[in-house]
Design an enzyme around this catalytic site. Structure first.
Site, PDB file in Angstrom:
ATOM      1  CG  PHE A 117     -16.847  14.000 -26.365  1.00 41.90           C
ATOM      2  CD1 PHE A 117     -16.645  15.007 -25.634  1.00 41.90           C
ATOM      3  CD2 PHE A 117     -16.029  13.106 -26.302  1.00 41.90           C
ATOM      4  CE1 PHE A 117     -15.701  15.059 -24.664  1.00 41.90           C
ATOM      5  CE2 PHE A 117     -14.926  12.949 -25.584  1.00 41.90           C
ATOM      6  CZ  PHE A 117     -14.647  13.940 -24.612  1.00 41.90           C
ATOM      7  CE1 TYR A 153      -3.934   2.216   0.608  1.00 45.54           C
ATOM      8  CE2 TYR A 153      -2.559   3.482   1.852  1.00 45.54           C
ATOM      9  CZ  TYR A 153      -3.693   3.416   1.021  1.00 45.54           C
ATOM     10  OH  TYR A 153      -4.407   4.421   0.937  1.00 45.54           O
ATOM     11  CG  PHE A 197      -7.440  17.117 -24.626  1.00 45.59           C
ATOM     12  CD1 PHE A 197      -7.689  16.639 -25.972  1.00 45.59           C
ATOM     13  CD2 PHE A 197      -7.881  16.451 -23.452  1.00 45.59           C
ATOM     14  CE1 PHE A 197      -7.880  15.269 -25.997  1.00 45.59           C
ATOM     15  CE2 PHE A 197      -8.406  15.164 -23.766  1.00 45.59           C
ATOM     16  CZ  PHE A 197      -8.577  14.410 -24.975  1.00 45.59           C
ATOM     17  CB  THR A 198     -12.355  16.845 -24.239  1.00 45.18           C
ATOM     18  OG1 THR A 198     -11.418  15.885 -24.119  1.00 45.18           O
ATOM     19  CG2 THR A 198     -12.963  17.233 -25.400  1.00 45.18           C
ATOM     20  CG  ASP A 216      -1.683  17.192 -21.922  1.00 46.76           C
ATOM     21  OD1 ASP A 216      -0.713  16.352 -22.170  1.00 46.76           O
ATOM     22  OD2 ASP A 216      -2.888  17.323 -22.141  1.00 46.76           O
ATOM     23  NE  ARG A 238     -12.054  14.510 -30.261  1.00 46.80           N
ATOM     24  CZ  ARG A 238     -12.125  14.219 -28.794  1.00 46.80           C
ATOM     25  NH1 ARG A 238     -10.997  14.021 -28.228  1.00 46.80           N
ATOM     26  NH2 ARG A 238     -13.027  14.175 -28.030  1.00 46.80           N
ATOM     27  CE  LYS A 241      -4.375   9.829 -24.565  1.00 48.69           C
ATOM     28  NZ  LYS A 241      -4.960   9.784 -23.475  1.00 48.69           N
TER      29      LYS A 241
HETATM   30  N1  PM9 Z   1      -6.916  11.609 -24.799  1.00 47.85           N
HETATM   31  C1  PM9 Z   1      -7.944  10.682 -26.733  1.00 47.85           C
HETATM   32  O1  PM9 Z   1      -8.493   9.744 -27.112  1.00 47.85           O
HETATM   33  C2  PM9 Z   1      -8.857   9.723 -24.375  1.00 47.85           C
HETATM   34  C3  PM9 Z   1     -10.016  10.400 -23.875  1.00 47.85           C
HETATM   35  S1  PM9 Z   1     -10.839  11.302 -25.055  1.00 47.85           S
HETATM   36  C4  PM9 Z   1     -11.329  12.488 -24.346  1.00 47.85           C
HETATM   37  O2  PM9 Z   1      -7.250  11.285 -27.297  1.00 47.85           O
HETATM   38  C5  PM9 Z   1      -4.537  14.932 -23.698  1.00 47.85           C
HETATM   39  C6  PM9 Z   1      -3.580  15.585 -24.609  1.00 47.85           C
HETATM   40  C7  PM9 Z   1      -5.151  13.876 -24.111  1.00 47.85           C
HETATM   41  C8  PM9 Z   1      -6.059  13.070 -23.114  1.00 47.85           C
HETATM   42  C9  PM9 Z   1      -6.934  11.796 -23.487  1.00 47.85           C
HETATM   43  C10 PM9 Z   1      -5.944  13.435 -21.817  1.00 47.85           C
HETATM   44  C11 PM9 Z   1      -6.513  12.690 -20.774  1.00 47.85           C
HETATM   45  C12 PM9 Z   1      -5.165  14.601 -21.609  1.00 47.85           C
HETATM   46  N2  PM9 Z   1      -4.563  15.228 -22.487  1.00 47.85           N
HETATM   47  O3  PM9 Z   1      -7.526   9.969 -20.766  1.00 47.85           O
HETATM   48  O4  PM9 Z   1      -7.598  10.848 -18.721  1.00 47.85           O
HETATM   49  O5  PM9 Z   1      -5.242  13.489 -25.410  1.00 47.85           O
HETATM   50  O6  PM9 Z   1      -5.757   9.248 -19.389  1.00 47.85           O
HETATM   51  O7  PM9 Z   1      -5.888  11.610 -20.467  1.00 47.85           O
HETATM   52  C13 PM9 Z   1      -7.646  10.722 -25.243  1.00 47.85           C
HETATM   53  P1  PM9 Z   1      -6.605  10.446 -19.841  1.00 47.85           P
END
Ligand code: PM9
Length: 460
Positions: A451, A73, A125-126, A216, A384, A259
């Site tokens: 979305f 833990y 970004f969303t 980011d 998108r 990613k």
């Molecule tokens: N990106 C993508 O498919 C997954 C979710 S779609 C809203 O591109 C950036 C540049 C991203 C991103 C996720 C996140 C969030 C932050 N910054 O999905 O929470 O492309 O790990 O990361 C998606 P998490």
């Protein structure tokens, strides 16, 4: 020298069967999913280009790491492996582990943004903008104009427009601007890089004005690749050196490890200032988990530490990854289908506004094209455009982004060149029958990040 083809720097040890449903079954599936590819079952998808997030194939070395994860833990050995990997590869001394990228965005926004603050960024970004607004801030786009023009071949469409940034600081004063959020290889612009020269200028300007620079760095590796290919002075540097230099022009970073980092789950906030990190950890224990695991299990952290080192172990990895994206992009481009140029790092972005000029933006052309692609070939992409952009929280009106795109994001190390051929054939076929595609309307519109779960039906 004689020109030779490149190939992936790995071979395949395990496979997962996929199958294509009949056209009737696909038509039924898209209706059941409310014309939203997020709501399809993955069993109903043939080639899944919904996202490159958490969909990579791990290496045998990463899989072996899963067995060695320390599930303590507190004070897990795997956590310290992760701390060392982030320090060595990204250069940040303070690590705050989170369950994924948006966990890191939440913590960062909560420790730095006060209600009424302004947060500039190189395109929204969303999830990032959501957390900035949730903390009471307002996001302001300061990306160069070229980023909003799909056909522009400007090599660094992720650059910050310094004139826009300066004007914002003059208007609001740096007291109301806690940090600038600089995304590497900007996702919503089509996977487009920021140049080192621009990032250095942003950093120098912000430091002179007491504004933090927070990256980011989710796709910083792919950004490093484009700098190596396109920016004078970097052609002889390794990807690892370039990535390290990118991070040197920042005070911290949020990373979705799903990613570049080649894992299926995980993320982190990395910082230089120990005091800021202390504040982040205080919130972390309330929202994510103890400060030595955030939201990850020990095995997740072990695989992640290995993924971070693996992604920079050889330049061939990222060259093959982006090379596959370019292969698909070139097939589609050569057939005359409008896409975002130059071809980006993590996917091909179809320009739905140009492809479907007969569908007005508030009838969701990119959503309609995404659904049509699935019906044609079982290929799953993602909208998108206006649906992703959501509504202005003040006025309730749609945001109308200039970019109305269908993203075909390519998972890392998962699909072959033959899969790319199938995708390109379907895109070209749809383009030839584009007049048969009509607009959509909402049957359900969620208030937040609509979305993901919105539902639609064809108009008329
Ligand atoms: N990106 C993508 O498919 C997954 C979710 S779609 C809203 O591109 C950036 C540049 C991203 C991103 C996720 C996140 C969030 C932050 N910054 O999905 O929470 O492309 O790990 O990361 C998606 P998490």
């Amino acid at each position: 020298m004689e020109r030779r083809s490149w190939a992936e720097p790995y071979k395949i040890k395990m496979v997962e069967p996929i199958k294509m449903l009949s056209r009737e079954e696909r038509e039924r599936a898209i209706v059941e999913a409310g014309y939203n590819t997020f709501l399809l079952r993955s069993d109903d998808v043939y080639i899944d280009l919904l996202t490159d997030s958490g969909t990579s194939a791990m290496s045998d070395y990463q899989w072996a790491g899963l067995m060695l994860g320390d599930e303590a833990y507190a004070g897990s050995r795997s956590f310290y492996h992760l701390v060392d990997a982030v320090k060595d590869v990204y250069g940040y001394p303070e690590l705050v582990p989170t369950h994924q990228g948006r966990g890191a965005e939440h913590i960062l926004s909560q420790i730095l943004i006060k209600p009424g603050d302004i947060v500039p960024g190189n395109m929204y970004f969303t999830t990032t903008r959501f957390h900035q607004e949730y903390a009471g801030g307002t996001f302001v786009d300061v990306i160069v104009d070229e980023a909003h023009e799909p056909a522009s071949r400007f090599p660094f469409k992720g650059n910050v427009d310094m004139a826009k940034l300066r004007a914002l600081v003059d208007e609001y004063g740096s007291e109301r601007i806690p940090y600038i959020s600089v995304e590497t290889n900007v996702n919503m612009a089509g996977g487009q890089p920021i140049s080192m020269a621009n990032l250095r200028e942003v950093y120098e300007y912000c430091h002179a004005n007491d504004i933090y620079v927070m990256l980011d760095a989710t796709r910083a590796l792919e950004n490093a690749y484009f700098i190596q290919r396109r920016e004078p002075g970097y052609e002889d540097k390794t990807i690892r050196e370039i990535l390290f230099e990118i991070c040197s022009y920042s005070d911290g970073a949020t990373v979705s490890s799903k990613k570049d980092n080649l894992v299926n789950i995980g993320g982190f906030l990395a910082l230089r200032d120990p005091e800021l990190a202390k504040r982040a950890r205080a919130l972390l224990v309330a929202f994510e988990g103890l400060h030595t695991y955030g939201g990850m299990s020990g095995r997740d952290m072990e695989a992640l530490a290995r993924g971070i080192r693996e992604m920079v172990a050889t330049d061939d990895h990222v060259a093959a990854r982006v090379g596959q994206v370019e292969y698909l992009g070139n097939l589609i481009d050569k057939a005359g289908v409008p896409i975002v140029q130059p071809i980006g790092g993590h996917g091909i972005f179809l320009d739905a506004k140009s492809i479907l000029p007969h569908i007005p933006q508030d009838e969701f052309p990119a959503q309609a094209l995404t659904a049509a692609l699935y019906v044609d070939s079982g290929v799953r992409g993602m909208e998108r455009g206006i649906v992703s952009a959501g509504r202005d929280p003040e006025t309730g009106e749609h945001h109308y982004p200039k970019l109305e795109l269908v993203r075909l994001a390519i998972p890392r190390r998962v699909y072959t060149q033959a899969h790319m051929d199938v995708v390109a054939e379907s895109v070209v076929h749809l383009y030839e029958h584009k007049d048969e595609i009509g607009g959509l309307e909402f049957t359900y519109e969620p208030e937040e990040l609509r979305f993901f779960q919105a539902r639609f039906k064809p108009i008329g």
